[in-house]
Design an enzyme around this catalytic site. Sequence first.
Site, short mmCIF file in Angstrom:
data_model
loop_
_atom_site.label_atom_id
_atom_site.label_comp_id
_atom_site.label_asym_id
_atom_site.label_seq_id
_atom_site.Cartn_x
_atom_site.Cartn_y
_atom_site.Cartn_z
N PRO A 106 39.84 36.84 -4.20
CA PRO A 106 39.51 35.57 -3.57
C PRO A 106 38.40 34.82 -4.26
O PRO A 106 37.23 35.09 -4.04
CB PRO A 106 39.04 35.99 -2.18
CG PRO A 106 38.59 37.42 -2.34
CD PRO A 106 38.96 37.87 -3.70
N GLU A 107 38.74 33.89 -5.04
CA GLU A 107 37.77 32.94 -5.57
C GLU A 107 38.08 31.60 -4.89
O GLU A 107 38.91 31.55 -3.98
CB GLU A 107 37.88 32.84 -7.10
CG GLU A 107 37.69 34.20 -7.78
CD GLU A 107 37.75 34.13 -9.31
OE1 GLU A 107 37.30 33.12 -9.87
OE2 GLU A 107 38.26 35.07 -9.93
N HIS B 135 44.29 48.88 7.71
CA HIS B 135 43.36 47.86 7.20
C HIS B 135 43.37 46.53 7.95
O HIS B 135 42.71 45.59 7.54
CB HIS B 135 43.62 47.62 5.72
CG HIS B 135 43.59 48.88 4.91
ND1 HIS B 135 42.50 49.72 4.90
CD2 HIS B 135 44.52 49.47 4.13
CE1 HIS B 135 42.76 50.76 4.12
NE2 HIS B 135 43.97 50.65 3.66
N ARG C 299 39.20 47.32 1.10
CA ARG C 299 37.92 47.81 0.58
C ARG C 299 36.74 47.47 1.50
O ARG C 299 35.64 47.94 1.27
CB ARG C 299 37.68 47.28 -0.83
CG ARG C 299 38.60 47.92 -1.82
CD ARG C 299 38.43 47.35 -3.20
NE ARG C 299 37.25 47.88 -3.86
CZ ARG C 299 36.93 47.59 -5.12
NH1 ARG C 299 37.70 46.78 -5.82
NH2 ARG C 299 35.85 48.09 -5.66
N ARG D 288 17.68 30.11 -20.28
CA ARG D 288 18.33 31.33 -19.81
C ARG D 288 19.05 32.03 -20.95
O ARG D 288 19.81 31.42 -21.69
CB ARG D 288 19.32 31.00 -18.67
CG ARG D 288 18.61 30.48 -17.44
CD ARG D 288 19.51 30.52 -16.23
NE ARG D 288 19.93 31.87 -15.92
CZ ARG D 288 20.59 32.18 -14.80
NH1 ARG D 288 20.90 31.24 -13.92
NH2 ARG D 288 20.96 33.42 -14.57
#
Length: 277
Positions: free
Chosen positions: A2-3, A96, A115, A158
Amino acid sequence: MPELPEVESLRRLLARSVIGRTIVSAQINEPRLRRAVAPDFRSAVGGRTIEGLRRRAKYLIVDLSGGSSMLVHLGMSGSLTHRDARFAPGQFDSRHDHVCFQLDDQSALVYNDPRRFGLLKLVPRGELDSTAELKAIGPEPIGEGFNVNYLMDKTRGRRAAIKTVLMDQRVVAGIGNIYAAEILFRAGVKPTRRAGRLTRLEAEQIVGATPAILREAIDSRGTTFRSYRDSRGRPGKFASRLKVYGRAGEPCYACSTTIRNTVVGQRASFYCPHCQR
DNA sequence: AAACATTCCTGCACGC
DNA sequence: TGCGTGCAGGAATGTT
């Protein structure tokens, strides 16, 4: 899964079927997610109507009647599926299906997460922006906040790899390992490049590629690399359009050079050594 | 059987 | 010295 594109696809699909529905009851089979589902969660959502669905970064925001909103994060392996009345009983995944919302049309909204890295949390609507999960999130990548000046500013000084910075939710919202790889390929920038050494031209390429890739992925209902399913249980279609992610050893579609996989910030990072500099 | 789409925490190094 | 920041590493966990 899931992005941002997967969560946005989920939001759009669910919007058609659950807005206006009332949660008759919620059943919590397993509260131990990334953080335990609050003890009062069940009673707090019961009887509430789903007034709207929004997204911020990789979070789905379910606005409920009574002034609270439910923050949903799918972690690595989570999914939220809307199950039809006639299928709901038989589709139960006892292992689940951690939380099940019974809706007033006999359908069910089911949170499944093998998970258990996900999150389900109720927040007063007015406190969403200041809640721990959202308060430090950077601008949405599809929108005016994520522009060249901003990226140049955020990367100066950075020395972390640009890919790591792109995946830093405080810099820009919603980009994870798959889309960072695809964005950098489109932009022609190696994932290992030190962020502070990006040229302005490269920053422009990245800022341009980002919404393009994400929009295309949303249009394809997201990527199913392993097991992601959308709210109707269907896989996303973007996997077949990935140019580098998961393609180590295969030829680049643009130049036929073999795609490489290297570790950047402890994450697998796929790139074309010829197209990306 | 090693790899893994996410986030959060710890600890070290560095600079002011 | 003390503090803040950046960054690396690891942990949480079950599946393929």
